[in-house]
Design an enzyme around this catalytic site. Structure first.
Site, mmCIF file in Angstrom:
data_model
loop_
_atom_site.group_PDB
_atom_site.id
_atom_site.type_symbol
_atom_site.label_atom_id
_atom_site.label_comp_id
_atom_site.label_asym_id
_atom_site.label_seq_id
_atom_site.Cartn_x
_atom_site.Cartn_y
_atom_site.Cartn_z
ATOM 1 N N GLU A 1 34.420 54.973 -11.840
ATOM 2 C CA GLU A 1 33.939 54.489 -10.533
ATOM 3 C C GLU A 1 34.981 53.513 -10.045
ATOM 4 O O GLU A 1 35.348 52.580 -10.777
ATOM 5 C CB GLU A 1 32.594 53.768 -10.655
ATOM 6 C CG GLU A 1 31.435 54.682 -10.961
ATOM 7 C CD GLU A 1 30.096 53.951 -10.952
ATOM 8 O OE1 GLU A 1 29.947 52.947 -10.217
ATOM 9 O OE2 GLU A 1 29.207 54.386 -11.699
ATOM 10 N N GLN B 1 32.108 56.957 -3.407
ATOM 11 C CA GLN B 1 31.465 58.156 -3.886
ATOM 12 C C GLN B 1 31.808 59.286 -2.924
ATOM 13 O O GLN B 1 32.252 59.014 -1.824
ATOM 14 C CB GLN B 1 29.968 57.960 -3.970
ATOM 15 C CG GLN B 1 29.552 56.864 -4.938
ATOM 16 C CD GLN B 1 28.058 56.871 -5.255
ATOM 17 O OE1 GLN B 1 27.291 57.703 -4.791
ATOM 18 N NE2 GLN B 1 27.633 55.896 -6.057
ATOM 19 N N ASN C 1 25.901 54.796 -18.655
ATOM 20 C CA ASN C 1 26.626 54.259 -17.498
ATOM 21 C C ASN C 1 26.407 52.754 -17.474
ATOM 22 O O ASN C 1 25.268 52.293 -17.609
ATOM 23 C CB ASN C 1 26.074 54.844 -16.192
ATOM 24 C CG ASN C 1 26.537 54.054 -14.974
ATOM 25 O OD1 ASN C 1 27.687 54.168 -14.564
ATOM 26 N ND2 ASN C 1 25.659 53.220 -14.421
ATOM 27 N N GLU C 2 27.465 52.005 -17.320
ATOM 28 C CA GLU C 2 27.376 50.539 -17.206
ATOM 29 C C GLU C 2 26.315 49.991 -18.164
ATOM 30 O O GLU C 2 25.375 49.299 -17.756
ATOM 31 C CB GLU C 2 27.117 50.107 -15.761
ATOM 32 C CG GLU C 2 28.301 50.438 -14.862
ATOM 33 C CD GLU C 2 28.304 49.743 -13.498
ATOM 34 O OE1 GLU C 2 27.315 49.079 -13.142
ATOM 35 O OE2 GLU C 2 29.325 49.855 -12.802
ATOM 36 N N TYR D 1 35.654 47.939 -8.580
ATOM 37 C CA TYR D 1 35.419 47.851 -7.135
ATOM 38 C C TYR D 1 36.133 46.611 -6.613
ATOM 39 O O TYR D 1 36.239 45.609 -7.315
ATOM 40 C CB TYR D 1 33.917 47.735 -6.850
ATOM 41 C CG TYR D 1 33.148 49.008 -7.150
ATOM 42 C CD1 TYR D 1 33.233 50.104 -6.305
ATOM 43 C CD2 TYR D 1 32.340 49.109 -8.284
ATOM 44 C CE1 TYR D 1 32.531 51.277 -6.578
ATOM 45 C CE2 TYR D 1 31.633 50.277 -8.557
ATOM 46 C CZ TYR D 1 31.734 51.364 -7.702
ATOM 47 O OH TYR D 1 31.042 52.516 -7.968
ATOM 48 N N GLU E 1 26.267 60.250 -6.585
ATOM 49 C CA GLU E 1 25.058 59.659 -7.168
ATOM 50 C C GLU E 1 23.882 59.843 -6.209
ATOM 51 O O GLU E 1 24.075 59.969 -4.989
ATOM 52 C CB GLU E 1 25.317 58.154 -7.407
ATOM 53 C CG GLU E 1 24.133 57.416 -7.985
ATOM 54 C CD GLU E 1 24.479 55.988 -8.439
ATOM 55 O OE1 GLU E 1 25.538 55.471 -8.032
ATOM 56 O OE2 GLU E 1 23.686 55.410 -9.199
HETATM 57 O O1 AHR Z 1 28.512 53.197 -7.102
HETATM 58 C C1 AHR Z 1 27.450 52.313 -6.933
HETATM 59 C C2 AHR Z 1 27.030 51.631 -8.226
HETATM 60 O O2 AHR Z 1 28.068 50.825 -8.680
HETATM 61 C C3 AHR Z 1 26.742 52.524 -9.402
HETATM 62 O O3 AHR Z 1 25.447 53.022 -9.375
HETATM 63 C C4 AHR Z 1 26.937 51.613 -10.567
HETATM 64 O O4 AHR Z 1 27.340 52.294 -11.731
HETATM 65 C C5 AHR Z 1 27.965 50.626 -10.080
HETATM 66 O O5 AHR Z 1 27.598 49.327 -10.327
#
Ligand code: AHR
Length: 498
Positions: A303, A350, A176-177, A252, A27
């Site tokens: 992600e 990433q 995205n999201e 995450y 990104e």
């Molecule tokens: O990877 C960092 C961020 O995490 C991304 O931009 C977003 O899609 C997610 O919340």
């Protein structure tokens, strides 16, 4: 005496492990692109960082997602094509304002640079279109610019920009999201937007040279949201008409934990957070099954990874690269193998310098993080048939749940060779693991281990990066294909067994 036992049921196939399960995500955030993949963001930039490209080439990335993330949610792709000196400078809405690192976007790295990178390293591109602030026309134009071989202004523009042939981009993410930075939409609202975008992008399918577009919907780790989205998507239509090939979620973990100040209890909680992905994959697959069982919609985790308190937006979400993070990646890749029947892709966040990156740059140095070593060790699984494992393992109670301390997964290659990977998630103690590989003779066993003798919070840097390479693992083999190995704390092992 073994205190953990892994049985590999070589005849109990799950499905092919799509190579895309080992995919990546880059990104325009911090130093991922500029001073990561590309030298810098100036008009005079030299171009790619060749040291980084060489490391990415060696990694054999099957697929790379770009340009975001939240960055994709207001990205105007036309800003990033054509002569560098003509490209407009924009604010980086989500990752720029008030941030110290790469606060604005010069658009020096755009579509042709990204697709050029993918060609160089042999990765399939996965582009995320702007649904948040963009419109379907803009997105459809992007598909045409990339993929069309006819006599149109957009196809000619691509040619004028140096790429005669269509790129043939197959994977297109519709946003995205969208439940967050992609527009804060409710599930029904996103379903409406999705249908509108997919109508136009999907109509390009079949008009593209040798092309078969795969459209990707953005799901959520809130499974009620996913259920409502999928119900709206499938309400009253033939599933064959639904233009969706994959549904995603993001995961995450470790967000409240400092990787530098954590202790063994924090590590347990962190690893339990990584393993929670297992439940998320099952739940989103269950939603697909309940709403679109005949459509064959795959699950993508596009992600995922460790996100610690050190990853401050002001410093471009950079955090130290450690053994513990790499251990969590191994555990997650084992989970993906076990879900090879429903999963079609994953993209760790990433690729370079940001969050749980695989490659880090420091001035003129570029080096592999411990997570890169895990991807190398797990690479032989790619394209194999995943098979079922039964695991008897000691556990530890973490937040009223039992954390399994030993994990594993296995696959069988076309030539019958069995590949087994395993983790000792216990950062306090070694465990002796007995592996029984059904139908194997044990005549030929090769075993390797990562991170033996290293502390979980050991941080990689340019000087010590070589110390994280795989070493031979001592094993004892019985005539019947039973292999026994002692796994030291916080280690990852792999073995091929004939
Ligand atoms: O990877 C960092 C961020 O995490 C991304 O931009 C977003 O899609 C997610 O919340």
């Amino acid at each position: 005496m073994p205190n953990a036992h892994v049985t590999v049921h070589t005849e109990a196939g799950i499905d092919r492990i799509e190579p895309e399960l080992h995919g990546h995500f880059a990104e325009h955030l911090g130093r991922c692109i500029y001073d990561g993949i590309y030298t810098d963001d100036s008009v005079e930039a030299e171009g790619f960082r060749e040291d980084v490209v060489a490391l990415l080439d060696d990694l054999e990335m099957p697929v790379l997602r770009w340009p975001g993330g939240c960055f994709a949610d207001d990205y105007q792709w036309e800003d990033g094509v054509g002569p560098a000196e003509d490209r407009p400078r924009r604010r980086n809405l989500f990752w720029g304002q008030g941030r110290e690192m790469i606060p604005e976007e010069s658009n020096r790295f755009g579509t042709d640079e990204f697709l050029g990178l993918c060609e160089r390293v042999g990765a399939e591109p996965y582009l995320a279109v702007n649904v948040g602030s963009g419109d379907p026309q803009e997105a459809t134009d992007w598909v045409e610019y990339c993929n069309y071989d006819g006599d149109t202004e957009l196809a000619d523009r691509r040619r004028a920009n140096g790429h005669e042939d269509p790129y043939g981009v197959r994977y297109w993410g519709i946003g995205n999201e969208n439940w967050g930075c992609g527009g804060n939409m409710g599930p029904e609202q996103y379903a409406g937007e999705y249908r509108q975008f997919a109508t136009y992008i999907g109509s390009m399918d079949g008009q593209m040279l040798d092309d078969d577009l795969e459209l990707i919907g953005c799901g959520f780790s809130n499974h009620e949201w996913n259920r409502r989205f999928m119900e709206d998507m499938t309400d009253g239509i033939w599933l064959s008409d639904m233009q969706m090939d994959h549904l995603t979620l993001h995961h995450y973990y470790g967000r409240t934990m400092s990787i530098l100040d954590g202790d063994a209890d924090d590590y347990d909680e962190f690893l339990a957070g990584a393993l929670a992905l297992d439940d998320h994959v099952e739940r989103i697959a269950g939603t697909i099954e309940a709403t679109a069982s005949t459509r064959n919609v795959g699950v993508i985790v596009d992600e995922w990874g460790a996100w610690h308190t050190e990853a401050d937006p002001a410093t471009g979400l950079e955090q130290p690269g450690t053994v513990l993070d790499a251990l969590s990646a191994a555990a997650v890749l084992d989970i993906f193998n076990d879900h090879a029947d429903v999963m079609t892709m994953s993209n760790i966040a990433q690729t370079v310098n940001v969050l749980q990156c695989l490659v880090e740059t420091d001035g003129d140095d570029a080096f592999k993080r411990p997570t890169y070593r895990v991807y190398d060790l797990y690479a032989p699984h790619k394209g194999n048939e995943a098979v079922t494992t039964s695991i008897e393992t000691p556990t530890r109670e973490v937040d009223d749940e039992e954390l399994p301390l030993v994990g594993a997964s296995a696959s069988v290659a076309d030539d019958g060779e069995v590949y087994v990977t395993a983790t000792n998630l216990d950062t306090r103690a070694a465990h002796t693991v007995e592996f029984t590989v059904e139908d194997a003779t044990g005549d030929d066993v090769d075993a390797a281990v990562l991170f033996e003798g290293q502390e979980p919070d050991l941080v990689v840097d340019a000087d010590n990066a070589g110390e994280f390479a795989a070493a031979d693992l001592d094993v004892s083999v019985d005539g019947d294909g039973t292999v026994t190995a002692e796994l030291e704390p916080a280690t990852v092992a792999a073995m091929s067994v004939d």
